[in-house]
Enzyme design. Structure first.
Site, short mmCIF file in Angstrom:
data_model
loop_
_atom_site.label_atom_id
_atom_site.label_comp_id
_atom_site.label_asym_id
_atom_site.label_seq_id
_atom_site.Cartn_x
_atom_site.Cartn_y
_atom_site.Cartn_z
N TYR A 122 -2.79 35.55 -28.66
CA TYR A 122 -3.59 36.75 -28.79
C TYR A 122 -4.85 36.46 -29.61
O TYR A 122 -5.92 36.99 -29.31
CB TYR A 122 -2.77 37.87 -29.46
CG TYR A 122 -1.64 38.39 -28.60
CD1 TYR A 122 -1.89 39.25 -27.54
CD2 TYR A 122 -0.32 38.01 -28.83
CE1 TYR A 122 -0.86 39.73 -26.73
CE2 TYR A 122 0.71 38.48 -28.04
CZ TYR A 122 0.43 39.33 -26.99
OH TYR A 122 1.46 39.80 -26.20
N ASN A 145 -3.59 46.31 -19.37
CA ASN A 145 -4.10 45.56 -18.22
C ASN A 145 -3.76 46.30 -16.92
O ASN A 145 -2.59 46.44 -16.58
CB ASN A 145 -3.48 44.16 -18.22
CG ASN A 145 -3.95 43.31 -17.07
OD1 ASN A 145 -4.79 43.69 -16.27
ND2 ASN A 145 -3.40 42.11 -16.99
N CYS A 153 -1.77 38.46 -17.92
CA CYS A 153 -1.48 38.75 -19.32
C CYS A 153 -0.11 38.22 -19.74
O CYS A 153 0.16 38.08 -20.93
CB CYS A 153 -1.61 40.24 -19.61
SG CYS A 153 -0.63 41.29 -18.54
N HIS A 154 0.74 37.87 -18.78
CA HIS A 154 2.03 37.26 -19.12
C HIS A 154 1.83 35.88 -19.76
O HIS A 154 2.74 35.36 -20.40
CB HIS A 154 2.94 37.16 -17.89
CG HIS A 154 2.40 36.33 -16.77
ND1 HIS A 154 1.51 36.83 -15.83
CD2 HIS A 154 2.61 35.03 -16.45
CE1 HIS A 154 1.22 35.87 -14.97
NE2 HIS A 154 1.86 34.77 -15.33
N GLU A 180 6.10 29.42 -13.59
CA GLU A 180 4.89 28.60 -13.69
C GLU A 180 5.13 27.30 -14.46
O GLU A 180 4.20 26.54 -14.70
CB GLU A 180 3.77 29.41 -14.37
CG GLU A 180 3.30 30.58 -13.55
CD GLU A 180 2.13 31.32 -14.18
OE1 GLU A 180 1.53 30.80 -15.15
OE2 GLU A 180 1.80 32.41 -13.70
#
Length: 187
Positions: A122, A145, A153-154, A180
């Site tokens: 952040y 978002n 945003c994850h 991912e």
């Protein structure tokens, strides 16, 4: 042969009466609602969000001319399918940023640049958005978002590597990151 809904959507678009097209997309987490304007993808609503409330919000904030038009979102749906299959690492979609302004928009644009399989804190997002002390505001931007998953945003974590929050719930955030290849710290 087009269904009557597809014909209505095509007619509305041809007459300039369709400002927001929407459709649902199946995902491993449940149905997603996606919406676009002539500018691009404007909204992706996660499975735990109320569809009717989302549509009412779009009607109030953008235009009351909102219509289900799946064909207008074929490319969005195709790219999301490929992403969830692990075959797409970068979305190539026009985005309509109008649902966010100021610092939030700058933070979301910084988040949009986080590569697949990578994370940022952040604090790093706040710095990229022009105010390194606005860490809470960066978190608020993540929470607000309008286009999660596509604007990833994850991929934003707390400084120590903990998950932080996520509009779809922490289990969804964890699953997206693991898909991912990211193993974030817990806690």
């Amino acid at each position: 042969m087009k269904s009557s809904l597809e014909q209505l959507a095509a007619h509305a678009a041809a007459e300039g009466l369709l400002d927001v097209a929407y459709a649902t997309v199946d995902s491993p987490f449940g149905p997603l609602l996606v919406a676009s304007t002539p500018r691009g993808l404007v909204k992706l609503s996660l499975p735990n969000h109320d569809t009717e409330q989302t549509l009412e919000d779009l009607a109030g904030r953008i235009s009351p001319r909102v219509l289900e038009a799946p064909a207008r979102l074929d490319e969005v749906r195709r790219q999301l399918d490929r992403y969830f299959e692990g075959r797409l690492h970068e979305f190539d979609l026009p985005l309509d940023w109008r649902l966010s302004t100021g610092f939030r928009r700058r933070a979301l644009r910084a988040i949009d640049r986080i590569p697949y399989g990578r994370t940022r804190s952040y604090t790093e997002i706040a710095r990229s958005a022009g105010n390194e002390r606005a860490v809470r505001a960066a978190g608020t931007a993540c929470g607000a978002n309008p286009i999660p998953i596509v604007v990833p945003c994850h991929r934003v974590l707390r400084s120590g590597g903990a998950l932080g929050g996520y509009g779809g719930g922490l289990a969804m955030k964890q699953a997206l990151l693991e898909m991912e290849g990211v193993q974030p710290g817990r806690g």
